[in-house]
Every structure is written in C-alpha cells, then in structure tokens.
Design a protein around this motif. Sequence first.
Motif, short mmCIF file in Angstrom:
data_model
loop_
_atom_site.label_atom_id
_atom_site.label_comp_id
_atom_site.label_asym_id
_atom_site.label_seq_id
_atom_site.Cartn_x
_atom_site.Cartn_y
_atom_site.Cartn_z
N ILE A 61 19.31 -1.43 -1.09
CA ILE A 61 19.22 -0.38 -2.11
C ILE A 61 18.49 -0.90 -3.34
CG2 ILE A 61 20.56 1.05 -3.70
CD1 ILE A 61 22.63 1.36 -1.43
N GLY A 62 18.79 -2.13 -3.74
CA GLY A 62 18.10 -2.73 -4.89
C GLY A 62 16.60 -2.84 -4.65
N GLU A 63 16.22 -3.28 -3.45
CA GLU A 63 14.80 -3.38 -3.12
C GLU A 63 14.13 -2.01 -3.13
OE1 GLU A 63 13.95 -5.50 0.51
OE2 GLU A 63 15.47 -7.00 0.06
N ILE A 64 14.78 -1.04 -2.51
CA ILE A 64 14.21 0.30 -2.41
C ILE A 64 14.06 0.93 -3.80
CG2 ILE A 64 14.63 2.66 -1.57
CD1 ILE A 64 16.05 1.31 0.87
N LEU A 65 15.09 0.82 -4.63
CA LEU A 65 15.01 1.40 -5.97
C LEU A 65 13.94 0.71 -6.81
CD1 LEU A 65 18.78 2.04 -6.83
CD2 LEU A 65 17.03 3.71 -6.15
N SER A 66 13.81 -0.60 -6.65
CA SER A 66 12.75 -1.32 -7.38
C SER A 66 11.39 -0.79 -6.98
CB SER A 66 12.82 -2.82 -7.09
OG SER A 66 13.98 -3.37 -7.64
N LEU A 67 11.18 -0.57 -5.70
CA LEU A 67 9.90 -0.03 -5.24
C LEU A 67 9.70 1.41 -5.67
CD1 LEU A 67 9.85 -1.52 -1.65
CD2 LEU A 67 8.38 -2.17 -3.55
N LEU A 68 10.77 2.19 -5.61
CA LEU A 68 10.68 3.60 -5.96
C LEU A 68 10.26 3.79 -7.40
CD1 LEU A 68 11.15 6.58 -5.14
CD2 LEU A 68 13.52 6.28 -5.86
N TRP A 108 9.64 -0.42 3.73
CA TRP A 108 10.31 0.56 2.90
C TRP A 108 9.43 1.75 2.56
CZ3 TRP A 108 14.87 -0.40 3.92
CH2 TRP A 108 15.46 -1.65 3.79
N THR A 109 8.16 1.73 2.95
CA THR A 109 7.25 2.82 2.63
C THR A 109 7.78 4.19 3.07
OG1 THR A 109 5.35 1.32 2.71
CG2 THR A 109 4.89 3.68 2.91
N PRO A 110 8.23 4.35 4.32
CA PRO A 110 8.74 5.67 4.72
C PRO A 110 9.98 6.09 3.94
CG PRO A 110 8.51 4.22 6.64
CD PRO A 110 8.22 3.40 5.44
N VAL A 111 10.83 5.13 3.61
CA VAL A 111 12.05 5.45 2.86
C VAL A 111 11.69 5.91 1.46
CG1 VAL A 111 14.22 4.51 1.97
CG2 VAL A 111 13.38 3.77 4.22
N VAL A 112 10.79 5.19 0.79
CA VAL A 112 10.38 5.54 -0.57
C VAL A 112 9.70 6.90 -0.57
CG1 VAL A 112 8.89 4.88 -2.49
CG2 VAL A 112 10.28 3.15 -1.36
N GLU A 113 8.83 7.17 0.41
CA GLU A 113 8.16 8.47 0.49
C GLU A 113 9.18 9.59 0.68
OE1 GLU A 113 5.25 8.03 3.57
OE2 GLU A 113 3.93 6.82 2.31
N ASP A 114 10.19 9.35 1.52
CA ASP A 114 11.24 10.35 1.73
C ASP A 114 12.01 10.61 0.44
OD1 ASP A 114 13.13 12.03 3.26
OD2 ASP A 114 14.54 10.37 2.89
N GLU A 160 11.20 -18.01 -9.42
CA GLU A 160 12.31 -17.09 -9.66
C GLU A 160 12.73 -16.34 -8.40
OE1 GLU A 160 10.95 -15.99 -14.20
OE2 GLU A 160 10.22 -14.78 -12.52
N ARG A 161 11.84 -16.20 -7.44
CA ARG A 161 12.12 -15.39 -6.25
C ARG A 161 13.35 -15.84 -5.48
NH1 ARG A 161 6.30 -15.47 -4.97
NH2 ARG A 161 5.50 -13.74 -6.18
N GLY A 162 13.51 -17.13 -5.32
CA GLY A 162 14.65 -17.63 -4.56
C GLY A 162 15.94 -17.68 -5.33
N ARG A 163 15.89 -17.51 -6.61
CA ARG A 163 17.09 -17.65 -7.44
C ARG A 163 17.80 -16.34 -7.70
NH1 ARG A 163 17.51 -21.85 -11.05
NH2 ARG A 163 19.64 -21.13 -11.15
N PHE A 164 17.06 -15.25 -7.94
CA PHE A 164 17.67 -13.97 -8.31
C PHE A 164 17.92 -13.12 -7.07
CE2 PHE A 164 15.60 -15.20 -12.24
CZ PHE A 164 16.51 -14.80 -13.20
N THR A 165 19.10 -12.50 -7.00
CA THR A 165 19.33 -11.51 -5.95
C THR A 165 18.56 -10.24 -6.31
OG1 THR A 165 21.28 -10.55 -7.02
CG2 THR A 165 21.66 -12.40 -5.50
N ALA A 166 18.36 -9.38 -5.34
CA ALA A 166 17.63 -8.13 -5.60
C ALA A 166 18.37 -7.27 -6.63
CB ALA A 166 17.44 -7.35 -4.30
#
Length: 142
Positions: free
Chosen positions: A39-46, A5-11, A74-80
């Motif tokens: 989108i959830g992952e990207i926004l969390s990183l952003l 996701w690095t290129p997406v977040v930088e963009d 918790e990682r396997g239980r919660f969706t992004a």
Amino acid sequence: MDDRWTPVVEDLRERFAADTDVVEVEAYLSSQGYDRRQIGEILSLLYSDTASVPMWDGAVLARQAPLRVQGPHERGRFTAEAWGYLVMLGGSGAVSLHDFEQLVERALTHVDGRIGLPEIRALADEGGFDDSSTGGDRTQVH
C-alpha cells in the motif's frame, strides 16, 4: 513507474477523484488484499506525479517543492511506510525541505538497522512535526 503497480495505479485513478481522502484509498487497497508495504508503494506512485497531495482531512494542498526520492544509501534503510510518511509530511507543508532533510539525516544517524514508521513518527514528534502519535505507540530513538 514500477511496471507491476501500473495497472493498480491506473485503476485507482479511474476509481477515485484526485481530491479523495487518502484514508479511503488505503482502505480500498487493504480490502483488495494488499499489505502495508505494498500500500505504501502504491500510494507513493499514485501521488508522486500529481500536482497536489491529498491530506488526511481530505483537503488538497499544492506541493511547494519537488518530490524527494531516496538515494542509494537510503533505499535499504527506510521501509516503504516510513518513506511514504516522510513524503506525506513534506508534501503537506508540515515540514520544510530543510526540516525534511534533517529528519532523514537524524533517522539515518540515530536508528540502527531498518527505519520503520514508528521510528520516523517518534523523530517527527520530537521535532514537533507530528503530534498525532500517542505515548503507547512511540519508539524510543537515541
């Protein structure tokens, strides 16, 4: 940061100002073909390493507490989307650190299987933290 996701977040950082409404960023990502989980992952990183968190109304609030990351149990239980929503509640100041932990604990205790956005919203609504959900999209949590 997740390398894929690095290129997406930088963009996104180049394309949008820091105080841009998160809904606009989400709409842009959706138009680019990303699904809700991505989108959830990207926004969390952003927004994870910034000093402020954009709110739904476009206002920017300073984060009072450090960003809470998921533990191994918790990682396997919660969706992004569910985790991103919790982080948004915590970052917005709608819930204190103690209340955040209580929401996480209630979700882990009372929801069987994967914990999705509807379950977290129902718990937050029951606790008085989210009144944006309507009766039609609420999930019964015991």
